[in-house]
Structures are given as C-alpha cells and as structure tokens.
Design a protein around this motif. Structure first.
Motif, PDB file in Angstrom:
ATOM      1  N   ILE A 108       1.039  -1.337  -0.074  1.00  0.00           N
ATOM      2  CA  ILE A 108       0.044   0.073   0.095  1.00  0.00           C
ATOM      3  C   ILE A 108       0.905   1.306   0.046  1.00  0.00           C
ATOM      4  O   ILE A 108       0.473   2.271  -0.658  1.00  0.00           O
ATOM      5  N   PHE A 109       1.940   1.168   0.688  1.00  0.00           N
ATOM      6  CA  PHE A 109       2.819   2.262   0.987  1.00  0.00           C
ATOM      7  C   PHE A 109       4.209   1.998   0.106  1.00  0.00           C
ATOM      8  O   PHE A 109       5.356   2.339   0.724  1.00  0.00           O
ATOM      9  N   GLU A 110       4.038   1.771  -1.069  1.00  0.00           N
ATOM     10  CA  GLU A 110       5.148   1.436  -2.069  1.00  0.00           C
ATOM     11  C   GLU A 110       6.073   2.677  -2.205  1.00  0.00           C
ATOM     12  O   GLU A 110       7.256   2.287  -2.451  1.00  0.00           O
ATOM     13  N   ASN A 111       5.436   3.623  -2.057  1.00  0.00           N
ATOM     14  CA  ASN A 111       6.510   4.959  -2.355  1.00  0.00           C
ATOM     15  C   ASN A 111       7.113   5.322  -1.091  1.00  0.00           C
ATOM     16  O   ASN A 111       7.713   6.548  -1.076  1.00  0.00           O
ATOM     17  N   ALA A 112       6.585   4.876   0.154  1.00  0.00           N
ATOM     18  CA  ALA A 112       7.348   5.357   1.258  1.00  0.00           C
ATOM     19  C   ALA A 112       8.741   4.655   1.455  1.00  0.00           C
ATOM     20  O   ALA A 112       9.025   3.723   0.705  1.00  0.00           O
ATOM     21  N   ILE A 113       9.485   5.321   2.342  1.00  0.00           N
ATOM     22  CA  ILE A 113      11.055   4.959   2.355  1.00  0.00           C
ATOM     23  C   ILE A 113      11.061   4.643   3.852  1.00  0.00           C
ATOM     24  O   ILE A 113      10.906   5.378   4.765  1.00  0.00           O
ATOM     25  N   PHE A 114      11.237   3.317   4.124  1.00  0.00           N
ATOM     26  CA  PHE A 114      11.346   2.842   5.519  1.00  0.00           C
ATOM     27  C   PHE A 114      12.722   2.316   5.592  1.00  0.00           C
ATOM     28  O   PHE A 114      13.587   1.813   4.795  1.00  0.00           O
TER      29      PHE A 114
END
Lengths: 154, 441
Positions: free
Chosen positions: A108-114
C-alpha cells in the motif's frame, strides 16, 4: 484460567492490550519517523496501519478461540497427535499471515521509504498479534487436555 | 457455590478492565499531539477572487459621456453604423439588464456638458459634433474630474491620444479611479467609418471602411469606470448587442481569477517531511518536519479559473510572498501578527494553460521545534507581470497613416498597458493563496 469462558476473555483482554500498545504507541513512533510517499498523509498511513493491525489481531484471536474450542472437545483427548498437527499448522499459518500483513503495508505504501529498523518494527508488531499471540495464549490458556501441546510447555 | 461467586467477580473485573482499556484507547487516539492550526488566518479567498457576482443591485446608475469632437463624425458613416446603433443598444441593454436604470447624458470634448436624452439621441447626426467650444479637442481627463464615483461612467471615444496625453490620462485614472477602489474597462467596437482621421502623427487623412469587411472598420471605444461587479454585469448585459463582441473587452481590476484549486505535495527526496492534512477546498495543507529535519521541497499545483477578459498573466514573472505565524496552544506564546518570511521561497515556477506549477523550498534550519503556519500569496510581477490582450495589439498602432494601419488606434496598446500597470501598482492582484502549516518535531 484454562477453562471456558475464562481463557476466551483473558485472550480478548490480552489482545486488546496488545492492540492498544501497538496501535497507539508504536503507531506514534512510526508516524513521526517514517518517510511517506509524495501524496500520502500521515493520518492515512496510521489509519491503514491500524486496520491491518486490527485484522491481524482478529485473526490471531480467532485462531486462539478455535484452539480453545478444539482442545475442549472430547474427541481431541484421544487424538493428541492430530491435535499437535492442528496446533502446528495453525502456528505456521499465523506466521504466514504476519508476513502477508507486513507485505500488505509495504504494497500500500510502496512509495514510502522505510529504514531497516522500521521494517523490523512492522514485522515485530504483526508477529506479536499473530503467531506470538497465538503461541503465548495457547501456552497459558489451552484447555487441560491439550495444555502440553504448545511448544515450550514440556 | 463459592467457586461460582469467585468466578463471577473475576469476570466482572475482566469486563471492567476491558472497558477501561477500550476507553483508554479511544482517548489516546483522539489526541495525537497536533498543534493548533485552524485559527491562524482568516482563510478567505475574497481578496483573490473578488465579489464574483455579489455587490450588484436591481438598479443601475450610469452616466454616458459621448465624445462630441469632429474626429467622431466619420463613425456616422451615412447614419447606420455600429457606432450609431451602439447608443440605442446601450440604453436598451441597461434597461433590460437592471430592473431600474437611472441614466445621465453628457457630451464632451474641450469641456463637458450635461445633455438631455433627446440631445443624446441626436448623437447619430453630424450637428451633434459641431458644437462650438466642445468639438475642438478631446479632454477625457475633464470627464474624470467631474465623474460621479457612485455611478458607472461610460465614455465613448476614439481614444486617439499622443503619448503625453496617454501619460496624463492614465495618471488621472489612477488617482480618480483605481485609488478610489474602482475599476476600469475598455470595450472596443469595430464600426463602419467614412470621414477624416485627426490627431495622428501624420496630417489628417480621409478614410472609408468597406461595407461588410470588418477588418476595414475603424474601432471606437467605450471606456467604463465603476465597481468591478457592476462593470462585469454591464459587459454581460452589453453582449446582447450585435455591435458588441465579447472578444474586444478588457476589465482592469485587482481580480484576475474567479476561482482556483491547489494541491501541495512534498517531493520524494524530502524524506523528513510528511503530509499530515490536505484540505484542497480551502487550499490548506499541513506537514510534519521530523526531528533532525531542516526543511524540504514542496510542489504546488494551482489551477486558476481565470476571470474572462482580464489582462494576460505573464507566468514567468509570477512572484510568491510568504507570511509566517508561530502557533502555540499556550496563551501568549504564539504570534498574533504575521511577518514576511523566507522560510518558504519560490524556487521555480512553470505554467501551462491556466495551471501554475510552483516548486517551493522550505528551510526551517534555524527555527526551534514548534508549529509554524504560512500564508503564501502568488501575485503577478510588480513590473510587466501583466500583458495586454491580443486584440489590443491588433487594434493599436504607434503611427497610423494612410499607408500603414489607417483604421488603427494611436497608442491604444500603450494606454491599456499603462492602465494595467497603474492598477497593478495601486492594488496588485492575487492569483492564489495557499496555507501551509508545518510542525517541526
């Protein structure tokens, strides 16, 4: 503690407490530290995180309920090998579910950077609600006939 | 029996515990520590979009000033030109557009003289333009001196002015119109013409348009002054007239847009920045700047709903000004007034059609943790930020002559351009306002 409905209620209370800790304090840690995608708001992220967490928690709880019910059936005492198999399969299903839950958040948050630590936090939190919750609850609250089946009891 | 009672108490405690947990979770969830953001600004778009239809009533009070100098005689063109029809259509448009109309009539040239409605209706006769003491020179500035600012003033003229006339007239319009909170509008009407063209840089020359060839017609102008909402409505009403083209009108006011929509997003590289709230209807956006972060880059997309017939916006000259207030929940700690800031600066701006794409750089390196609210205002550049409509360029000439643009208007482009600049200097239009709240953690 190992008889119904006490084991059911204690597992609900424990699951609730766990959700409180992970759905609020861990969520707060994440919301102030993750780097979200361009169009994602923090509220949306936290909302999705809590929903996935709740689903994992409900599945973990249902697995416990199933084990409590299954373990209290008269026929189970005469087939402990079968019961052991059921418990083990259920445990690994929970483990798989925790991975699916983490993967769902990443998808869902593929564009987030973890960061690596945040990956670990996600997995730890989902684990706590699924297979670890299942293991701990069944370890402490299993019906007497199957109390020695969960790992660590012998 | 004892076991049942004990179990009953235990269940009650468990249930109570569960209720406390649930209440705790709900209570904790409601307060996420977000700073106050709602009371920082007035959040109105009215200073950007203007009255938008409000501000007009059922009645119109207007004064019509007719240029009665001899240079206008050519527009009669035998008596059935667009010029002569315009006066009749003007009256009927005003009567049909408003429930009540109160019109005053004047002729002007060297001086201004009030006339009756019957005399006004003689504007389609040559004799109207031969009055001694009036017909010699065009003094539009004398109209401005005596115009009633509570009414709409409509001045019909050929707008033929040399450069010093333009400068003087624009200066007068600036003080008598723009500085009084009024707006100006210019309506160009191409009309049949058969007569002499005076006041060009060459000796007076004869010119006759060709019937049914509009490109050969010579334009005259209705110069209008009044409140912006009334001018907009007047133009809408005048559009019912066959002589009036919706393309040849320019409204010079502090309002260039009727509405706008904006979105603001961080760039992918701005890792320490996260969006926390987006209210695109109000152009309000909120971000968290994580601990250790110094700023980031935001991209703003602003879609303008341009007010029709307003000056052209030169996108490469659009400027942004940011104002800041520090917010605090503790009384006395927050800012009550805003200050200009360079925390947010315009790094780049591109435009396509009516969309502005701005890149904003946020730098909060020197600021302590806290909540900061920014109002960013986008405006056309102070100088050369607005351009004249293309029709003005087509109608205008720096030196009309029998050989070169004989039917064009002397210095029209300079006049309109200077008017726009004058209005811009008195009250610079706003294109959009964005409100960005940043909580530095």
């Amino acid at each position: 503690m190992r008889s119904a409905p006490l084991n059911y209620l204690i597992s609900v209370a424990f699951g609730g407490l766990l959700w409180l800790g992970t759905g609020y304090w861990v969520a707060n840690y994440l919301k102030f530290n993750v780097s979200l995608g361009v169009g994602t708001t923090v509220d949306y992220f936290v909302g999705v995180y809590r929903i996935v967490l709740a689903m994992a928690a409900v599945i973990g709880l249902l697995a416990c309920f199933f084990w409590f019910y299954y373990g209290s059936q008269e026929g189970t005492a005469s087939n402990l090998e079968g019961a052991k198999r059921v418990w083990t399969i259920s445990f690994f299903v929970q483990l798989a579910l925790s991975i699916v839950a983490v993967a769902t958040i990443f998808a869902i948050f593929e564009n987030a950077i973890f960061t690596a630590a945040q990956y670990a936090v996600f997995f730890a939190v989902m684990s706590a609600h699924t297979y670890l919750f299942y293991w701990l609850c069944t370890l402490v609250l299993s019906p007497r006939t199957v109390k020695y089946i969960p790992w660590g009891m012998r | 029996m004892t076991r049942t009672v004990l179990e009953g108490r235990f269940f009650t405690r468990i249930a109570l515990f569960a209720v406390i947990c649930a209440a705790g979770a709900a209570g904790c969830g409601g307060d996420d520590g977000r700073g106050p953001a709602d009371d920082a600004w007035a959040y109105t778009q009215r200073d950007v979009v203007g009255p938008n239809g409000q501000g007009t009533t059922d009645s119109i009070r207007a004064d019509v000033y007719v240029d009665a100098t001899t240079s206008m005689v050519g527009y009669l063109a035998g008596g059935a030109s667009r010029y002569t029809r315009f006066f009749r259509e003007l009256e009927s448009s005003l009567a049909s557009g408003w429930a009540y109309s109160n019109l005053g009539y004047f002729k002007f040239g060297s001086r201004v003289r009030s006339i009756s409605r019957n005399t006004f209706r003689d504007a389609d006769r040559r004799a109207f333009y031969r009055e001694s003491g009036v017909s010699q020179t065009t003094r539009i500035d004398s109209v401005l001196e005596q115009m009633n600012r509570s009414k709409i003033s409509i001045i019909t003229t050929d707008l033929f002015q040399n450069e010093s006339d333009v400068t003087a007239l624009v200066s007068r319009v600036k003080t008598e119109v723009f500085q009084q909170g009024l707006s100006a509008a210019v309506l160009g009407i191409r009309s049949e013409f058969d007569g002499r063209v005076f006041d060009a840089r060459v000796p007076a020359y004869n010119y006759a348009s060709t019937r049914d060839e509009e490109d050969t017609y010579r334009p005259f102008y209705a110069l209008m002054f009044g409140k912006v909402a009334e001018l907009r409505r007047l133009f809408q009403t005048l559009q019912s007239s066959p002589a009036v083209s919706r393309d040849y009108f320019v409204l010079i006011s502090p309002y260039l847009v009727e509405d706008y929509r904006a979105s603001v997003r961080k760039t992918r590289e701005s890792r320490k920045l996260n969006a926390t709230a987006v209210q695109e209807d109000d152009s309000r956006f909120a971000f968290d700047l994580q601990s250790g972060g110094t700023g980031g880059t935001l991209r703003a997309n602003i879609v303008l709903d341009r007010a029709p017939n307003t000056p052209r916006i030169e996108a490469n000259r659009v400027e942004m000004t940011a104002y800041r207030k520090k917010l605090s929940r503790r009384p006395g700690e927050g800012d009550t007034t805003s200050t200009r800031t360079r925390d947010l600066t315009l790094e780049a701006l591109r435009s396509s059609e009516d969309t502005l794409r701005a890149t904003l750089r946020m730098n909060l390196e020197d600021d302590p943790s806290g909540t900061y609210s920014y109002k960013t205002v986008f405006r056309p550049g102070a100088t050369d930020g607005l351009g004249v409509p293309t029709w003005v360029e087509r109608f205008s000439s720096k030196s009309p002559s029998p050989q070169n643009g004989p039917n064009k208007t002397l210095n029209l482009e300079k006049f309109i351009s200077d008017l726009i600049q004058a209005s811009n200097s008195v009250r610079r239009p706003k294109l959009a306002k964005l409100y960005i709240t940043v909580r530095k953690l």
